[in-house]
Write a protein that holds these residues in place. Structure first.
Motif, mmCIF file in Angstrom:
data_model
loop_
_atom_site.group_PDB
_atom_site.id
_atom_site.type_symbol
_atom_site.label_atom_id
_atom_site.label_comp_id
_atom_site.label_asym_id
_atom_site.label_seq_id
_atom_site.Cartn_x
_atom_site.Cartn_y
_atom_site.Cartn_z
ATOM 1 N N ALA A 4 -0.411 2.248 13.391
ATOM 2 C CA ALA A 4 0.298 2.503 12.139
ATOM 3 C C ALA A 4 -0.544 1.885 11.037
ATOM 4 O O ALA A 4 -1.061 0.766 11.203
ATOM 5 C CB ALA A 4 1.685 1.874 12.149
ATOM 6 N N THR A 5 -0.703 2.594 9.952
ATOM 7 C CA THR A 5 -1.448 2.091 8.803
ATOM 8 C C THR A 5 -0.562 2.180 7.574
ATOM 9 O O THR A 5 -0.053 3.254 7.250
ATOM 10 C CB THR A 5 -2.720 2.924 8.556
ATOM 11 O OG1 THR A 5 -3.536 2.886 9.717
ATOM 12 C CG2 THR A 5 -3.498 2.385 7.368
ATOM 13 N N PHE A 6 -0.371 1.038 6.925
ATOM 14 C CA PHE A 6 0.357 0.973 5.657
ATOM 15 C C PHE A 6 -0.662 0.706 4.569
ATOM 16 O O PHE A 6 -1.317 -0.343 4.581
ATOM 17 C CB PHE A 6 1.384 -0.158 5.670
ATOM 18 C CG PHE A 6 2.545 0.073 6.586
ATOM 19 C CD1 PHE A 6 3.722 0.603 6.098
ATOM 20 C CD2 PHE A 6 2.462 -0.232 7.934
ATOM 21 C CE1 PHE A 6 4.802 0.815 6.939
ATOM 22 C CE2 PHE A 6 3.529 -0.023 8.783
ATOM 23 C CZ PHE A 6 4.706 0.501 8.285
ATOM 24 N N SER A 7 -0.823 1.631 3.642
ATOM 25 C CA SER A 7 -1.788 1.435 2.565
ATOM 26 C C SER A 7 -1.108 0.744 1.383
ATOM 27 O O SER A 7 0.107 0.820 1.208
ATOM 28 C CB SER A 7 -2.390 2.767 2.123
ATOM 29 O OG SER A 7 -1.412 3.550 1.472
ATOM 30 N N SER A 8 -1.911 0.096 0.571
ATOM 31 C CA SER A 8 -1.375 -0.618 -0.594
ATOM 32 C C SER A 8 -0.898 0.337 -1.682
ATOM 33 O O SER A 8 -0.159 -0.065 -2.567
ATOM 34 C CB SER A 8 -2.424 -1.579 -1.158
ATOM 35 O OG SER A 8 -3.568 -0.855 -1.561
#
Length: 178
Positions: A75-79
């Motif tokens: 999972a990738t949460f970007s800013s």
């Protein structure tokens, strides 16, 4: 009636200054809004590796590692507010038939969209998903972060991948990558 060139120049400068002031205000408001978002999301932003994917069956309380003992994915949460999920079950093998290809969908969860944080929940407005039924929906998840571990709880629902189990919730654990 002739216009005074000095007056015209001053009037032009006033309009330019007013326009610049409006532009600075708009930029400041945009930046302040994003900094609030960044503060809310700073704990979750980054790349997370899938560690486990369990479900709990509401009717029986049974828990099962539905994606196997060693599922894989990230999972990738970007800013800037986008999240990506690609989660796959343990032991997936290349399909040889249409039926096998269709069954591979039962060991896949993949979607992306814009997210927002509200307390201990994040809400994703899904714009692309492995399951077309999710596109355009808001997927709500509760979460907690302890050190480098992110634990995620879905709401109770019938998950399309294992609908035969009835109403379930997912309990998904990730570790922050370094």
């Amino acid at each position: 009636m002739k216009s005074d060139p000095a007056q015209i120049k001053l009037s032009h400068r006033s309009r330019s200054a007013a326009g610049l002031a409006r532009l600075v205000l708009v930029v400041a408001l945009c930046l302040s809004d994003r900094s609030g978002f960044a503060a809310e999301t700073s704990g979750v932003v980054g790349l997370w590796k899938l560690v486990s994917y369990q479900i709990e069956v509401q009717a029986t309380g049974e828990k099962a590692a539905i994606m196997g003992e060693r599922p894989s994915g990230y999972a990738t949460f970007s800013s800037d507010g986008r999240v990506f999920f690609m989660l796959t079950g343990d032991g997936r093998k290349p399909a040889k038939t249409d039926l096998e290809r269709a069954e591979l969908l039962n060991t896949l969860v993949a979607y992306t969209g814009m997210y927002r944080i509200e307390g201990d929940r994040w809400i994703t407005k899904v714009d692309v998903a492995w399951n077309p039924e999710w596109v355009g929906t808001e997927q709500v998840r509760s979460f907690k972060i302890e050190g480098d571990q992110l634990q995620v709880f879905s709401p109770w629902r019938v998950m399309p991948n294992w609908a035969e189990k009835g109403t379930t919730r997912s309990i998904v654990t990730f570790e922050r990558t370094k």
